[in-house]
Write an enzyme that holds these catalytic residues in place. Structure first.
Site, short mmCIF file in Angstrom:
data_model
loop_
_atom_site.label_atom_id
_atom_site.label_comp_id
_atom_site.label_asym_id
_atom_site.label_seq_id
_atom_site.Cartn_x
_atom_site.Cartn_y
_atom_site.Cartn_z
N CYS A 197 0.85 -1.19 0.00
CA CYS A 197 0.00 0.00 0.00
C CYS A 197 0.89 1.24 0.00
CB CYS A 197 -0.86 -0.04 1.26
SG CYS A 197 -1.88 1.43 1.52
N CYS A 207 -1.47 3.73 -6.51
CA CYS A 207 -2.26 3.10 -5.45
C CYS A 207 -2.50 1.67 -5.90
CB CYS A 207 -3.58 3.85 -5.26
SG CYS A 207 -4.80 2.96 -4.26
N1 DGL Z 1 -4.16 0.62 -1.74
C1 DGL Z 1 -3.70 1.74 -1.06
C2 DGL Z 1 -2.55 2.47 -1.71
O1 DGL Z 1 -1.78 1.85 -2.41
C3 DGL Z 1 -4.62 2.60 -0.25
C4 DGL Z 1 -5.96 2.91 -0.83
C5 DGL Z 1 -6.89 3.51 0.20
O2 DGL Z 1 -7.29 2.78 1.09
O3 DGL Z 1 -7.19 4.70 0.10
O4 DGL Z 1 -2.34 3.64 -1.49
#
Ligand code: DGL
Length: 285
Positions: free
Chosen positions: A74, A185
């Site tokens: 993430c 993301c």
């Molecule tokens: N999947 C996450 C990222 O790579 C976070 C997305 C979220 O929960 O806003 O930033």
């Protein structure tokens, strides 16, 4: 030296499965525990202190489950919590991720790079440092992908509403002249086919999943913690929030995008077991 213990991955939800599939392809012998914090998703618009606290809790959980290394699958959690995680467990290999600004600056022909990421990532000090390092000599345009994560968490990759939302975000970047767009993301990686449809062949999309998998391999090798198996790795999923809903959305992401086989919902976990050697789902980490 080898190490049969599992790798621990976490994300605010299912986005990190896009990283998991790259790890699975590169390191088929590794067992993996994946923690989806779907009960707290999205992270992107939450205070950094809350994301840091959640991340520490999830890492603690993964280590209690026997994880030999931690992968922050993430971008937002890496920006908010990588330092704190490393401080808390200095002896554990911790692999984080950040938007692929460096390869994007090398690939642009217009000199304009677009970054689609969460506002948490875009507003972070870590992202500012990344731009200082690699964003010189090109224009980097950012766009918070407001609302996209919610669609992915629901297992929606193609609705009209999502199409309109994504088209609007992408248009902001292409109108500014971007010919390369970074999917900053892990959730957005699952929207890549839709983004490609909307953008056509002239705009290049870049994400970091494969690079993160290579970094995991390097770090495990350095630490003497690679598994000695060449296949048969198992995947165990844990989630916060509504387990039935998460399981359903996970089924939509499963098996990984590289295989064209589409499994009916009722059979998809059994089918996934055949394709990826083991899948267990638990609730409430
Ligand atoms: N999947 C996450 C990222 O790579 C976070 C997305 C979220 O929960 O806003 O930033």
């Amino acid at each position: 030296m080898t190490d049969a213990r599992p790798l621990g991955l976490f994300d605010s939800g299912l986005g990190g499965v896009s990283v998991l599939r790259e790890i699975r392809a590169l390191l088929p012998g590794e067992d993996v525990i994946y923690c989806a914090d779907s009960g707290y998703a999205p992270y992107g618009d939450k205070p950094l202190a809350l994301i840091e606290a959640r991340s520490l809790e999830l890492c603690d959980f993964l280590l209690t489950q026997g994880a030999k290394a931690l992968v922050i699958a993430c971008n937002t959690a890496t920006a908010a919590a990588a330092q704190a995680i490393r401080r808390q467990w200095p002896a554990v290999p911790v692999i984080g991720m950040e938007p692929a600004v460096k390869p994007a600056t090398a690939a642009t022909k217009t000199g304009v790079v677009g970054v689609l990421a969460t506002s948490g990532t875009i507003e972070s000090a870590r992202f500012a440092a990344l731009l200082d390092h690699f964003g010189q000599g090109v224009q980097v345009v950012t766009r918070p992908g407001q609302g996209l994560v919610e669609h992915v968490e629901r297992g929606d990759f193609s609705s009209l509403a999502l199409r309109d939302l994504l088209a609007g975000h992408l248009r902001c970047l292409t109108d500014a002249g971007a010919d390369v767009i970074v999917l900053g993301c892990t959730h957005y990686v699952f929207l890549r086919p839709l983004a490609e449809q909307l953008l056509g062949p002239t705009i290049k999309l870049i994400d970091t999943g494969a690079a993160v998998a290579r970094q995991v391999q390097r770090r495990l090798l350095e630490a003497g913690r690679l598994s000695d198996r060449s296949g048969g790795g198992r995947d165990a999923f844990w989630c916060s929030g509504d387990g039935a809903r998460v399981t359903q959305a996970l089924c939509a992401l499963w098996p990984p995008g590289s295989t064209p086989q589409v499994l009916p919902a009722s059979a998809c976990m059994a089918g996934a077991s055949a394709l990826w050697p083991g899948v267990d789902i638990h609730e409430d980490c």
